[in-house]
Design a protein around this motif. Structure first.
Motif, PDB file in Angstrom:
ATOM      1  N   GLY A  67     -25.725 -63.383  74.282  1.00 47.45           N
ATOM      2  CA  GLY A  67     -26.234 -63.981  75.511  1.00 47.45           C
ATOM      3  C   GLY A  67     -25.478 -63.514  76.740  1.00 47.45           C
ATOM      4  O   GLY A  67     -26.070 -63.193  77.770  1.00 47.45           O
ATOM      5  N   THR A  68     -24.153 -63.449  76.630  1.00 50.43           N
ATOM      6  CA  THR A  68     -23.332 -63.005  77.756  1.00 50.43           C
ATOM      7  C   THR A  68     -23.602 -61.546  78.095  1.00 50.43           C
ATOM      8  O   THR A  68     -23.772 -61.186  79.269  1.00 50.43           O
ATOM      9  CB  THR A  68     -21.843 -63.200  77.429  1.00 50.43           C
ATOM     10  N   LEU A  69     -23.635 -60.684  77.081  1.00 52.45           N
ATOM     11  CA  LEU A  69     -23.859 -59.260  77.328  1.00 52.45           C
ATOM     12  C   LEU A  69     -25.238 -59.014  77.924  1.00 52.45           C
ATOM     13  O   LEU A  69     -25.391 -58.208  78.854  1.00 52.45           O
ATOM     14  CB  LEU A  69     -23.701 -58.483  76.018  1.00 52.45           C
ATOM     15  N   ALA A  70     -26.245 -59.711  77.418  1.00 57.56           N
ATOM     16  CA  ALA A  70     -27.600 -59.557  77.952  1.00 57.56           C
ATOM     17  C   ALA A  70     -27.664 -59.974  79.413  1.00 57.56           C
ATOM     18  O   ALA A  70     -28.291 -59.305  80.244  1.00 57.56           O
ATOM     19  CB  ALA A  70     -28.580 -60.372  77.112  1.00 57.56           C
ATOM     20  N   ARG A  71     -26.984 -61.072  79.738  1.00 59.08           N
ATOM     21  CA  ARG A  71     -26.992 -61.553  81.126  1.00 59.08           C
ATOM     22  C   ARG A  71     -26.238 -60.604  82.048  1.00 59.08           C
ATOM     23  O   ARG A  71     -26.724 -60.250  83.129  1.00 59.08           O
ATOM     24  CB  ARG A  71     -26.377 -62.951  81.193  1.00 59.08           C
ATOM     25  N   GLU A  72     -25.072 -60.156  81.624  1.00 54.63           N
ATOM     26  CA  GLU A  72     -24.244 -59.319  82.484  1.00 54.63           C
ATOM     27  C   GLU A  72     -24.884 -57.963  82.766  1.00 54.63           C
ATOM     28  O   GLU A  72     -24.775 -57.441  83.879  1.00 54.63           O
ATOM     29  CB  GLU A  72     -22.882 -59.115  81.833  1.00 54.63           C
ATOM     30  N   LEU A  73     -25.548 -57.384  81.762  1.00 54.40           N
ATOM     31  CA  LEU A  73     -26.077 -56.025  81.916  1.00 54.40           C
ATOM     32  C   LEU A  73     -27.604 -55.976  82.026  1.00 54.40           C
ATOM     33  O   LEU A  73     -28.172 -54.895  82.149  1.00 54.40           O
ATOM     34  CB  LEU A  73     -25.620 -55.155  80.735  1.00 54.40           C
ATOM     35  N   GLY A  74     -28.239 -57.131  81.995  1.00 53.25           N
ATOM     36  CA  GLY A  74     -29.694 -57.165  82.123  1.00 53.25           C
ATOM     37  C   GLY A  74     -30.417 -56.496  80.964  1.00 53.25           C
ATOM     38  O   GLY A  74     -31.416 -55.782  81.177  1.00 53.25           O
ATOM     39  N   LEU A  75     -29.938 -56.736  79.730  1.00 55.82           N
ATOM     40  CA  LEU A  75     -30.484 -56.048  78.557  1.00 55.82           C
ATOM     41  C   LEU A  75     -31.453 -56.930  77.790  1.00 55.82           C
ATOM     42  O   LEU A  75     -31.230 -58.140  77.652  1.00 55.82           O
ATOM     43  CB  LEU A  75     -29.343 -55.637  77.612  1.00 55.82           C
ATOM     44  N   PRO A  76     -32.512 -56.340  77.231  1.00 53.29           N
ATOM     45  CA  PRO A  76     -33.383 -57.097  76.339  1.00 53.29           C
ATOM     46  C   PRO A  76     -32.708 -57.320  74.995  1.00 53.29           C
ATOM     47  O   PRO A  76     -31.931 -56.485  74.529  1.00 53.29           O
ATOM     48  CB  PRO A  76     -34.610 -56.193  76.196  1.00 53.29           C
ATOM     49  N   ILE A  77     -33.002 -58.460  74.381  1.00 49.88           N
ATOM     50  CA  ILE A  77     -32.478 -58.799  73.063  1.00 49.88           C
ATOM     51  C   ILE A  77     -33.599 -58.605  72.054  1.00 49.88           C
ATOM     52  O   ILE A  77     -34.621 -59.299  72.108  1.00 49.88           O
ATOM     53  CB  ILE A  77     -31.960 -60.247  73.027  1.00 49.88           C
ATOM     54  N   ILE A  78     -33.390 -57.673  71.136  1.00 52.13           N
ATOM     55  CA  ILE A  78     -34.416 -57.305  70.163  1.00 52.13           C
ATOM     56  C   ILE A  78     -33.986 -57.805  68.790  1.00 52.13           C
ATOM     57  O   ILE A  78     -32.973 -57.358  68.246  1.00 52.13           O
ATOM     58  CB  ILE A  78     -34.620 -55.772  70.131  1.00 52.13           C
ATOM     59  N   GLY A  79     -34.762 -58.731  68.220  1.00 56.17           N
ATOM     60  CA  GLY A  79     -34.457 -59.273  66.911  1.00 56.17           C
ATOM     61  C   GLY A  79     -33.578 -60.508  67.015  1.00 56.17           C
ATOM     62  O   GLY A  79     -33.153 -60.900  68.102  1.00 56.17           O
TER      63      GLY A  79
END
Length: 212
Positions: A67-79
């Motif tokens: 969750g933190t990495l997705a928020r910080e870098l604006g990444l989609p979470i797949i799976g």
């Protein structure tokens, strides 16, 4: 051919992996359980462009930093597969139970299903649903590289635990024999913990699946 580097993270020495297309440098991170600075440093050192987060399953050591990495870098979470939704919902409780840093809540951008294919630059990676350790566990298979990122389904000399909620031993063995073995004895797998091995080696010597 898909390239990768494994980065052990968390106190559980979980094998987080960076995978990337050598032509486009597009990259994904598999199971960012924690130690995000270490992951970001590897991204910079390897000169790749991190575009996606891929999850095999939602236990804290595999998904705690997602969750933190997705928020910080604006990444989609797949799976992973939606069978692990209750594990995602329980990440804050898991982090407290095991003494991990607080896990930010998240919802996957995309759930994965058996037979899905993920694009990463010019590379394609196949998804197989392999329940047993958790109901929603998936693995990522690169046929061109003869590599499979199996999370906690299979280890060198062992198999995943099935005593957690939603685990089932017979289901896990079926996932291994019906989903992993057809990838070929020469396929090298990267487990969630410990050293790499090949499916052929495990079929010969792993006491839990020998001869299957």
């Amino acid at each position: 051919m898909l390239q990768y580097e494994t980065i052990p993270v968390t106190a559980f020495a979980q094998n987080c992996s960076l995978v990337w297309c050598p032509v486009s440098r597009a990259a994904a991170v598999i199971d960012p359980g924690g130690d995000l600075d270490r992951i970001k440093s590897a991204v910079k050192r390897l000169d790749v462009r991190l575009e996606q987060i891929w999850l095999t399953h939602a236990h804290i050591d595999h998904a705690g930093g997602t969750g933190t990495l997705a928020r910080e870098l604006g990444l989609p979470i797949i799976g992973p597969h939606e069978g692990d939704l209750y594990w995602i919902d329980g990440l804050p409780q898991q982090s407290r139970m095991f003494g991990f840093p607080a896990a930010e809540a998240f919802m996957p951008t995309r759930w994965l299903h058996d037979g899905d294919v993920l694009d990463l630059g010019q590379e394609q990676v196949a998804v197989r649903h392999c329940p047993g350790h958790t109901p929603g566990h998936v693995v990522f298979h690169s046929a061109s590289a003869k590599r499979c990122f199996v999370g906690d389904v299979l280890f060198a000399g062992s198999i995943g635990r099935t005593d957690f909620p939603g685990g089932d031993h017979a289901t896990l063995i079926n996932s291994i024999t019906q989903r992993l073995w057809p990838m070929g004895n020469d396929t090298i797998f990267i487990p969630g913990h410990g050293p790499e091995s090949s499916f052929g080696e495990e079929r010969l010597g792993n006491p839990y699946v020998r001869g299957t």
